[in-house]
Enzyme design. Structure first.
Site, short mmCIF file in Angstrom:
data_model
loop_
_atom_site.label_atom_id
_atom_site.label_comp_id
_atom_site.label_asym_id
_atom_site.label_seq_id
_atom_site.Cartn_x
_atom_site.Cartn_y
_atom_site.Cartn_z
NE ARG A 1 -6.21 -6.92 -10.31
CZ ARG A 1 -5.37 -6.10 -9.77
NH1 ARG A 1 -5.75 -6.12 -7.73
NH2 ARG A 1 -4.27 -5.47 -10.11
NE ARG A 2 -2.69 -8.85 -11.05
CZ ARG A 2 -1.51 -8.69 -9.29
NH1 ARG A 2 -2.46 -9.83 -8.54
NH2 ARG A 2 -0.75 -8.20 -9.37
CG HIS B 1 -1.58 1.32 1.12
ND1 HIS B 1 -2.98 1.68 -0.23
CD2 HIS B 1 -1.71 3.15 1.94
CE1 HIS B 1 -2.73 2.54 -0.01
NE2 HIS B 1 -2.17 3.65 1.47
CG HIS C 1 -8.35 2.86 -7.72
ND1 HIS C 1 -8.41 3.89 -7.42
CD2 HIS C 1 -7.59 2.24 -7.26
CE1 HIS C 1 -7.68 4.47 -5.97
NE2 HIS C 1 -7.08 3.18 -6.02
CG PHE C 2 -4.09 -0.07 -10.40
CD1 PHE C 2 -3.26 -0.27 -12.02
CD2 PHE C 2 -4.75 -1.51 -9.93
CE1 PHE C 2 -3.86 -1.01 -12.23
CE2 PHE C 2 -4.89 -2.75 -10.42
CZ PHE C 2 -4.16 -2.58 -12.04
CG HIS C 3 -4.69 1.78 -15.74
ND1 HIS C 3 -5.26 0.29 -15.17
CD2 HIS C 3 -3.82 0.95 -17.20
CE1 HIS C 3 -4.03 -0.90 -15.66
NE2 HIS C 3 -3.53 0.48 -16.80
FE1 HAS Z 1 -5.74 3.13 -4.75
C1 HAS Z 1 -6.21 -0.66 -4.60
C2 HAS Z 1 -7.23 2.78 -2.20
C3 HAS Z 1 -5.11 6.22 -4.15
C4 HAS Z 1 -2.53 3.03 -6.54
N1 HAS Z 1 -4.51 1.42 -5.68
C5 HAS Z 1 -4.66 0.42 -5.34
C6 HAS Z 1 -3.81 -0.37 -6.74
C7 HAS Z 1 -3.47 0.47 -7.02
C8 HAS Z 1 -4.00 1.70 -6.43
C9 HAS Z 1 -1.63 -0.23 -7.81
O1 HAS Z 1 -9.21 0.83 -0.48
C10 HAS Z 1 -4.19 -2.65 -6.82
C11 HAS Z 1 -3.28 -3.35 -6.37
C12 HAS Z 1 -3.36 -4.33 -6.64
O2 HAS Z 1 -2.89 -4.82 -7.59
O3 HAS Z 1 -3.89 -5.12 -5.96
N2 HAS Z 1 -5.76 4.09 -3.04
C13 HAS Z 1 -6.71 4.00 -2.27
C14 HAS Z 1 -7.29 5.28 -1.17
C15 HAS Z 1 -6.93 6.46 -2.32
C16 HAS Z 1 -6.19 5.79 -2.89
C17 HAS Z 1 -8.90 5.45 -0.37
N3 HAS Z 1 -4.32 4.05 -4.93
C18 HAS Z 1 -3.87 5.44 -4.55
C19 HAS Z 1 -3.11 6.20 -5.01
C20 HAS Z 1 -2.66 4.97 -6.28
C21 HAS Z 1 -3.29 4.09 -5.74
C22 HAS Z 1 -2.76 7.26 -4.76
C23 HAS Z 1 -1.14 5.06 -6.99
C24 HAS Z 1 -0.34 6.01 -7.15
N4 HAS Z 1 -6.63 1.70 -3.31
C25 HAS Z 1 -7.42 1.41 -2.46
C26 HAS Z 1 -7.61 0.77 -1.59
C27 HAS Z 1 -7.60 -0.75 -2.40
C28 HAS Z 1 -6.76 -0.35 -3.61
C29 HAS Z 1 -8.61 -0.09 -0.86
C30 HAS Z 1 -7.78 -2.22 -2.91
C31 HAS Z 1 -8.77 -2.60 -3.65
C32 HAS Z 1 -8.68 -3.97 -3.59
O4 HAS Z 1 -9.86 -4.76 -2.57
O5 HAS Z 1 -7.79 -4.77 -4.49
C33 HAS Z 1 -6.79 7.29 -1.67
O6 HAS Z 1 -5.50 7.98 -1.33
C34 HAS Z 1 -6.83 8.69 -2.62
C35 HAS Z 1 -6.77 9.96 -2.52
C36 HAS Z 1 -7.32 11.38 -3.32
C37 HAS Z 1 -7.27 12.20 -3.48
C38 HAS Z 1 -8.01 12.76 -4.75
C39 HAS Z 1 -7.15 14.46 -4.53
C40 HAS Z 1 -7.05 14.98 -5.95
C41 HAS Z 1 -6.24 15.75 -5.71
C42 HAS Z 1 -6.11 17.03 -7.99
C43 HAS Z 1 -6.70 17.89 -6.95
C44 HAS Z 1 -6.67 19.31 -8.88
C45 HAS Z 1 -7.41 19.00 -9.80
C46 HAS Z 1 -7.05 19.79 -10.49
C47 HAS Z 1 -8.56 17.81 -9.45
C48 HAS Z 1 -8.76 12.23 -2.34
C49 HAS Z 1 -5.21 16.91 -5.51
C50 HAS Z 1 -8.16 21.17 -10.52
C51 HAS Z 1 -7.87 22.00 -12.02
C52 HAS Z 1 -7.99 23.15 -12.36
C53 HAS Z 1 -7.41 23.65 -14.00
C54 HAS Z 1 -8.17 23.92 -11.39
CU CU Z 2 -3.09 0.56 -1.33
#
Ligand code: HAS
Ligand code: CU
Length: 559
Positions: A449-450, A235, A386-388
């Site tokens: 998946r996979r 994670h 999600h992860f893409h």
């Molecule tokens: Fe995840 C599974 C929960 C973030 C990557 N995640 C994965 C896997 C990968 C991955 C690779 O709770 C699969 C692993 C595998 O092979 O089995 N993930 C989360 C949560 C977050 C999260 C709660 N994941 C990431 C990030 C990754 C990533 C970052 C890679 C870099 N994820 C999970 C969970 C699983 C999971 C479970 C397991 C699922 C399962 O059952 O297998 C959080 O950290 C996300 C927080 C993000 C935000 C977004 C903030 C937005 C920002 C941009 C703002 C700017 C804008 C621009 C919109 C709150 C900072 C505006 C534009 C203008 C012009 C003004």
């Molecule tokens: Cu995770």
């Protein structure tokens, strides 16, 4: 007065960072070479999902077909591309921000050599179909020992960078008593601290479980313990990928957009929260694993909601900084300022569209994290969706965006085509938007998946419709990748030699480092807090598993 003086830029002479510059260049080159191969595998996968089998024609080079391709895709894209890029980028940004070279240049080179040797070792079984175990290498799937030894060396190499950073920062603090570590250097060292603590999990898995097992020194292993140790690292690795992109969004993008960072102290708080909360939540990947108590799974789920906050802080801080830039460039209205951002700069377009898709990736992350909803989406195509959006866009597209200014800065050659860069960013946005949307849909409709869907007898008609659009998205991304590589190759070979190489200017902040509480700079305190939370959230489960483990599960080779 004092605060104005503190905010003024020092007119220091630039330090000689030739070693760091070379290291950044070599690491980033290796990273993008890996991404080229890994990315191609993705195209084969989505075509196969749609019934077009290109694995048979390439059998001599890819004897393991779909599953070998998927392993190469995962290992090269999310382990090799990310790690090499990050080590190169952080080495350089850290030294630049402190305006001093890394304390020990031999150690800096050793970092590259150890990682490079590990990569070569791991690549041999990977490319010869002797490590078709996917990037999570869950036992009882068993790869050739070289694969595990190689990956362990890559990880061990990264630790050397942290050692170098600590020595360098201590020397800097001695020369600059009472000063706050400059934000980019602070963020770089916090990222490496978090990562180093996180990798204790996978390193223990490798050293105590899978390496002796794959060498035949022990007869069996314990999959539950192996998976738990894997996700201890697996994670937080996602934040190891993400935080360097955040470093760029916080400390470079505001300046490149023509503005300032909204709040330096809030950015520091966000990184400290990542340091303490990234690790004790790994079991949200093991909600369906047997042998782990529901209570601890629930605790990890609750903490996962906690780690959402530093990203929300980032959302607020980065968008406020962009708004400041847009208004400074003459923008007005509630949202019309967005058009006054310098969209013609590829580094800006790429990183802002990466942020936009990341907002959706964050939402699907929340869905994954919601304990009982995870049971619906786990192991389905939803997770790939999600992860893409997260690693495949927020991270990968930001890393590409950074190279649009970094490669000219490192090589002294102008970017070959800005407009091709902008087009590349938007094509990625459209392609990934389509691809990930339909992968999420397919997951909700039960597509695993996979799984070699092209060869599965149970494919449902409604999946075919979504798979077709996912393929269109994949092909658009393929065109985007061609644009990217073309631009980079042309820049390296034909780019105009710049008379004056542009220097890096880090963003100033509206609320600067002097407003940050001193305690934020006391990194040992935060490492201790992280350690306590990790012990609370992991120790009971690890003891429990150790008490019941039998270590007698033999390896399987199913390919
Ligand atoms: Fe995840 C599974 C929960 C973030 C990557 N995640 C994965 C896997 C990968 C991955 C690779 O709770 C699969 C692993 C595998 O092979 O089995 N993930 C989360 C949560 C977050 C999260 C709660 N994941 C990431 C990030 C990754 C990533 C970052 C890679 C870099 N994820 C999970 C969970 C699983 C999971 C479970 C397991 C699922 C399962 O059952 O297998 C959080 O950290 C996300 C927080 C993000 C935000 C977004 C903030 C937005 C920002 C941009 C703002 C700017 C804008 C621009 C919109 C709150 C900072 C505006 C534009 C203008 C012009 C003004
Ligand atoms: Cu995770």
């Amino acid at each position: 007065m004092a605060s104005i003086a503190a905010r003024a830029r020092p007119l220091a002479i630039s330090a000689d960072l030739s070693v760091e510059r070379k290291l950044a260049g070599i690491n980033i080159f290796i990273a993008f070479a890996a991404l080229a191969v890994g990315g191609l595998m993705g195209v084969l996968q989505i075509l196969r999902y749609n019934g077009l089998d290109l694995y048979t024609p390439v059998k001599p080079v890819l004897p393991g077909g779909y599953y070998q391709g998927l392993t190469v895709h995962g290992v090269l894209n999310v382990l090799v591309f990310t790690t090499f890029y990050i080590i190169g980028f952080l080495t350089y940004i850290f030294a630049k921000a402190l305006n001093r070279p890394l304390a020990n240049s031999r150690l800096a080179w050793a970092t590259l050599w150890v990682m490079g040797a590990g990569l070569v070792l791991a690549a041999i079984p990977l490319l010869t179909n002797n490590a078709t175990v996917m990037f999570t290498f869950y036992p009882p799937l068993k790869a050739d020992a070289l694969f595990y030894i190689g990956l362990t060396l890559v990880v061990a190499g990264t630790w050397l960078l942290l050692v170098n950073m600590i020595i360098t920062r201590n020397a800097w603090l001695a020369d600059n008593p009472g000063q706050r570590t400059p934000l980019p250097a602070f963020m770089a060292i916090v990222t490496m601290l978090m990562w180093t603590i996180a990798t204790i999990g996978v390193a223990s898995e490798m050293i105590f479980l899978v390496i002796p097992w794959s060498l035949g020194l022990v007869g069996g292993t314990d999959p539950v313990l192996a998976r738990t140790l894997f996700w201890f690292t697996g994670h937080p690795i996602v934040y190891f990928w993400l935080l360097p992109a955040y470093i760029s969004w916080y400390t470079l993008v505001p300046e490149q957009a023509g503005g300032k960072l909204f709040s330096d102290p809030m950015a520091r708080v966000s990184f400290i929260l990542f340091l303490i909360l990234s690790i004790p939540i790994g079991m949200h990947h093991q909600v369906t694993d047997p042998g782990i108590s529901e209570i601890w799974k629930l605790v990890h789920a609750v903490f996962t909601f906690g780690v959402f906050f530093p990203s929300l802080l980032t959302f607020f801080n980065v968008v406020a900084s962009l708004e400041y830039a847009g208004r400074r460039n003459g923008g007005e209205g509630w949202l019309a300022w967005i058009f006054n951002l310098p969209w013609g700069k590829p580094e800006i377009s790429a990183q802002i569209v990466a942020m936009m898709l990341f907002a959706f990736g964050g939402i699907s992350g929340l869905v994954n994290a919601s304990y009982n909803v995870n049971l619906v989406v786990h192991n389905t195509a939803w997770i790939s969706g999600h992860f893409h959006l997260t690693v495949g866009t927020a991270v990968a597209l930001s890393f590409m965006g950074i190279t649009y200014w970094l490669v000219p800065h490192l090589t002294g050659r102008a970017l070959w085509s800005k407009s091709l860069g902008v087009a590349q960013a938007w094509l990625w946005f459209v392609g990934m938007g389509l691809f990930s949307h339909f992968m999420h849909e397919l997951g909700l409709r039960g597509m695993p998946r996979r799984t070699d869907i092209g060869g599965a007898p149970y494919v449902q008609d409604e999946w075919r419709f979504f798979l077709f659009f996912a393929m269109i998205g994949g092909l658009i991304m393929f065109v985007s990748a061609i644009f990217y590589y073309l631009n980079m190759i042309m820049t390296l070979t034909r780019g105009k030699k710049l008379a004056e190489v542009p220097d890096i200017t880090f963003a100033r902040a509206l609320s600067g480092p002097e407003d940050a509480p001193k305690i934020l700079d006391r990194l040992l305190v935060w490492v201790a807090v992280a350690a306590v939370l990790i012990l609370i959230n992991y120790l009971p489960t690890i003891i429990d598993i150790l008490n019941t483990a039998t270590f007698d599960i033999p390896g399987r080779r199913v390919w």
